[in-house]
Write an enzyme that holds these catalytic residues in place. Structure first.
Site, short mmCIF file in Angstrom:
data_model
loop_
_atom_site.label_atom_id
_atom_site.label_comp_id
_atom_site.label_asym_id
_atom_site.label_seq_id
_atom_site.Cartn_x
_atom_site.Cartn_y
_atom_site.Cartn_z
N SER A 138 0.76 -1.17 0.10
CA SER A 138 0.01 0.07 0.00
C SER A 138 1.06 1.27 0.05
O SER A 138 1.95 1.23 0.78
CB SER A 138 -0.88 -0.01 1.20
N TYR A 152 -1.03 -0.26 10.44
CA TYR A 152 -1.19 -0.69 8.97
C TYR A 152 0.11 -0.29 8.30
O TYR A 152 0.68 -1.12 7.34
CB TYR A 152 -2.47 -0.23 8.21
#
Ligand SMILES: NC(=O)c1ccc[n+]([C@@H]2O[C@H](COP(=O)([O-])OP(=O)(O)OC[C@H]3O[C@@H](n4cnc5c(N)ncnc54)[C@H](OP(=O)(O)O)[C@@H]3O)[C@@H](O)[C@H]2O)c1
Length: 245
Positions: A138, A152
């Site tokens: 990501s 995350y």
């Protein structure tokens, strides 16, 4: 025929990968945890000659013991491409309010599940020529993620480091190892974790003035796996629609 192993293939980016690879006549084993819809195959125009569902939970380390038996049962002895797609924000919360367990769970789903799957499947991947491992990371790895998701971003940044280090080790075979790092993509993931206001902010910072559709990410994953891209290795491919400062 090329064999693909795809973690998390029942929804979102994974589902679009499943469609793209199987429609191009690769055999795809995909994992999921929740029961598939009754009409999953017809609704998604999937040919069961090319698509093999595997109920498997990336977070249950006992499930990894089932993989060899499952592949043998399905007469799969080699894998051309492994797509480590499973990942999740799990919860949005500030660092100060985050429980340590959230960090452990985030590393389990966003990093360790990919490491474990790669370890188990490596003997199968080593048997093929022009093989590849594609990790779905990501942009959060670089930007630290949108607010309240540091757990995350940190886990995905470790996934990027794993990608680079593994690409060096695997070059002797050679197996190419690449990560794709999207910004916001229109999947359940965003519906679950991002308000419209948050998404609007992201769109305003994107030169294409929209978020990505999951098929656009799947198209890139498909293309990266192709041996035509045999010189792309150890790269983190950022896909963000053009970031404005
Ligand atoms: N969407 C975004 O904006 C975005 C942006 C950047 C990066 N990413 C990354 O892209 C990847 C895919 O995200 P997505 O948006 O497509 O997610 P999604 O729509 O939530 O789909 C997740 C898929 O993974 C499966 N899955 C979830 N937990 C699992 C587990 N423990 N074991 C096995 N399968 C599991 C789900 O199946 P079940 O529902 O059956 O469990 C589903 O097929 C993730 O790594 C995510 O971090 C997403």
């Amino acid at each position: 025929m090329n064999n693909i192993f795809l973690s998390g293939g029942s929804k979102g980016i994974g589902l679009e990968c499943l469609k793209k690879f199987s429609q191009n006549k690769s055999k795809v084993v995909f994992t999921y945890t929740k029961a598939l819809e009754k009409n999953f195959f017809t609704k998604n125009n999937l040919d069961n000659k090319y698509v093999i569902p595997f109920k498997f939970n990336s977070l249950k380390f006992n499930d990894y013991k089932k993989i060899n038996i499952f592949l043998k049962k399905n007469k799969i002895s080699k894998i051309n491409t492994l797509i480590n797609n499973v990942g999740d924000v799990l919860k949005r919360t500030s660092f100060e309010e985050s429980d340590f367990n959230l960090w452990v769970n985030s590393f389990n789903i966003n990093l360790f599940s990919s490491i474990k799957l790669t370890q188990v499947l490596l003997p199968y991947i080593k048997k093929t020529k022009n093989s590849s491992i594609i990790n779905v990371s990501s942009v959060a790895a670089k930007t630290t993620g949108s607010p309240d998701s540091l757990h995350y971003g940190v886990a995905k940044s470790a996934l990027n480091t794993f990608t680079l280090g593994l690409s060096r080790e695997m070059s002797i075979y050679p197996i190419r190892v690449i990560a794709i790092a999207p910004s916001a993509v229109n999947t359940n993931f965003q519906k679950k974790y991002s308000s419209n206001r948050r998404l609007k902010k992201i769109i305003n910072k994107t030169s294409l003035n929209r978020i990505a559709e999951p098929y656009e990410i799947a198209n890139i994953i498909y293309s990266l796996s192709n041996k035509d891209h045999s010189y792309i290795n150890g790269t983190i491919v950022e896909v963000d629609g053009g970031r404005l400062a």
